[in-house]
Design a protein around this motif. Structure first.
Motif, mmCIF file in Angstrom:
data_model
loop_
_atom_site.group_PDB
_atom_site.id
_atom_site.type_symbol
_atom_site.label_atom_id
_atom_site.label_comp_id
_atom_site.label_asym_id
_atom_site.label_seq_id
_atom_site.Cartn_x
_atom_site.Cartn_y
_atom_site.Cartn_z
ATOM 1 N N UNK A 1 0.948 -1.098 0.295
ATOM 2 C CA UNK A 1 0.124 0.077 -0.129
ATOM 3 C C UNK A 1 1.159 1.528 0.074
ATOM 4 N N UNK A 2 0.319 2.627 -0.408
ATOM 5 C CA UNK A 2 1.184 3.427 -0.605
ATOM 6 C C UNK A 2 0.213 4.622 -0.279
ATOM 7 N N UNK A 3 0.621 5.321 0.287
ATOM 8 C CA UNK A 3 0.451 6.388 0.762
ATOM 9 C C UNK A 3 1.063 8.091 0.517
ATOM 10 N N UNK A 4 0.270 9.356 0.227
ATOM 11 C CA UNK A 4 0.867 9.904 0.392
ATOM 12 C C UNK A 4 -0.022 12.000 1.276
ATOM 13 N N UNK A 5 0.957 12.565 2.113
ATOM 14 C CA UNK A 5 0.850 13.013 3.306
ATOM 15 C C UNK A 5 0.070 14.622 2.575
ATOM 16 N N UNK A 6 0.792 14.617 1.156
ATOM 17 C CA UNK A 6 1.186 15.740 1.384
ATOM 18 C C UNK A 6 2.562 16.936 0.605
ATOM 19 N N UNK A 7 3.235 16.012 1.698
ATOM 20 C CA UNK A 7 4.709 16.104 2.379
ATOM 21 C C UNK A 7 5.794 15.083 1.013
ATOM 22 N N UNK A 8 5.125 13.831 1.739
ATOM 23 C CA UNK A 8 6.019 12.659 1.217
ATOM 24 C C UNK A 8 5.110 10.931 0.662
ATOM 25 N N UNK A 9 5.588 10.298 0.275
ATOM 26 C CA UNK A 9 4.905 9.064 -0.050
ATOM 27 C C UNK A 9 5.868 8.043 1.105
ATOM 28 N N UNK A 10 4.284 7.247 1.472
ATOM 29 C CA UNK A 10 5.135 6.117 1.686
ATOM 30 C C UNK A 10 4.531 5.275 1.506
ATOM 31 N N UNK A 12 4.560 0.807 1.649
ATOM 32 C CA UNK A 12 4.277 -0.264 3.031
ATOM 33 C C UNK A 12 4.531 -1.100 2.577
ATOM 34 N N UNK A 13 4.039 -2.740 2.993
ATOM 35 C CA UNK A 13 4.340 -3.923 2.247
ATOM 36 C C UNK A 13 3.912 -4.658 3.782
ATOM 37 N N UNK A 14 3.225 -5.620 3.963
ATOM 38 C CA UNK A 14 2.460 -6.341 4.760
ATOM 39 C C UNK A 14 1.960 -5.438 5.676
ATOM 40 N N UNK A 15 2.178 -4.501 5.713
ATOM 41 C CA UNK A 15 1.598 -3.078 6.791
ATOM 42 C C UNK A 15 2.595 -2.732 7.501
ATOM 43 N N UNK A 16 3.920 -2.956 6.762
ATOM 44 C CA UNK A 16 5.177 -2.765 7.084
ATOM 45 C C UNK A 16 5.610 -1.131 6.791
ATOM 46 N N UNK A 17 6.340 -0.192 7.367
ATOM 47 C CA UNK A 17 6.385 0.887 6.309
ATOM 48 C C UNK A 17 8.045 0.214 6.239
ATOM 49 N N UNK A 18 8.351 0.317 4.692
ATOM 50 C CA UNK A 18 9.347 -0.364 3.682
ATOM 51 C C UNK A 18 10.140 1.244 3.001
ATOM 52 N N UNK A 19 9.326 2.150 2.487
ATOM 53 C CA UNK A 19 10.352 3.047 2.094
ATOM 54 C C UNK A 19 9.205 4.355 2.530
ATOM 55 N N UNK A 20 10.262 5.594 2.061
ATOM 56 C CA UNK A 20 9.576 6.704 2.322
ATOM 57 C C UNK A 20 10.337 7.723 0.741
ATOM 58 N N UNK A 21 9.002 8.894 0.679
ATOM 59 C CA UNK A 21 10.022 9.515 -0.413
ATOM 60 C C UNK A 21 9.401 11.270 -0.450
ATOM 61 N N UNK A 22 10.554 12.161 0.506
ATOM 62 C CA UNK A 22 10.243 13.351 0.451
ATOM 63 C C UNK A 22 9.721 13.889 -1.673
ATOM 64 N N UNK A 61 -5.202 11.062 3.314
ATOM 65 C CA UNK A 61 -4.390 10.207 3.910
ATOM 66 C C UNK A 61 -4.402 8.984 4.361
ATOM 67 N N UNK A 62 -4.063 7.608 4.196
ATOM 68 C CA UNK A 62 -4.392 6.992 5.419
ATOM 69 C C UNK A 62 -2.925 6.453 6.633
ATOM 70 N N UNK A 63 -3.339 6.914 7.474
ATOM 71 C CA UNK A 63 -2.442 6.970 8.703
ATOM 72 C C UNK A 63 -2.067 5.362 8.638
ATOM 73 N N UNK A 64 -0.578 4.961 9.712
ATOM 74 C CA UNK A 64 -0.231 3.518 9.855
ATOM 75 C C UNK A 64 -1.083 2.436 10.480
ATOM 76 N N UNK A 65 -2.314 3.442 11.429
ATOM 77 C CA UNK A 65 -3.006 2.487 12.429
ATOM 78 C C UNK A 65 -3.794 2.063 10.893
ATOM 79 N N UNK A 66 -4.707 3.429 10.494
ATOM 80 C CA UNK A 66 -5.498 2.290 9.239
ATOM 81 C C UNK A 66 -4.654 1.457 8.005
ATOM 82 N N UNK A 67 -3.520 1.156 7.933
ATOM 83 C CA UNK A 67 -2.831 0.017 6.786
ATOM 84 C C UNK A 67 -2.710 -0.914 7.755
ATOM 85 N N UNK A 68 -2.902 -0.743 9.186
ATOM 86 C CA UNK A 68 -2.672 -2.282 9.777
ATOM 87 C C UNK A 68 -4.365 -2.686 9.872
#
Length: 75
Positions: A1-10, A12-22, A61-68
């Motif tokens: 899953x990927x999310x974007x909060x207006x500043x960075x992309x996140x 997630x693989x299996x609900x674990x954050x794998x990478x971020x990119x400003x 944006x989906x928060x990490x808790x919602x991704x989980x």
């Protein structure tokens, strides 16, 4: 899953954050190109050579808790 909060992309693989990119700050709605999943409209013929399953697009944006929660629910 990927999310974007207006500043960075996140990413997630299996609900674990794998990478971020400003990324440069901008609203997604201001992009003039079509929204594509698995293809890039800027380059003819550039596409993902795979299957894409269970796509969802949110207006927030989906928060990490919602991704989980999505992962635990299997969606």
């Amino acid at each position: 899953m990927a999310t974007f909060d207006g500043f960075a992309m996140y990413l997630y693989v299996n609900a674990t954050l794998q990478a971020t990119n400003d990324v440069p700050t901008r609203e997604m709605g201001l992009v003039s190109m079509p929204f594509n999943i698995g293809a890039d409209s800027r380059f003819n013929g550039l596409h993902l050579d795979a299957s894409v399953d269970e796509v969802a697009v949110y207006d927030h944006v989906l928060l990490a808790s919602r991704v989980l929660a999505h992962y635990q629910a299997g969606t």
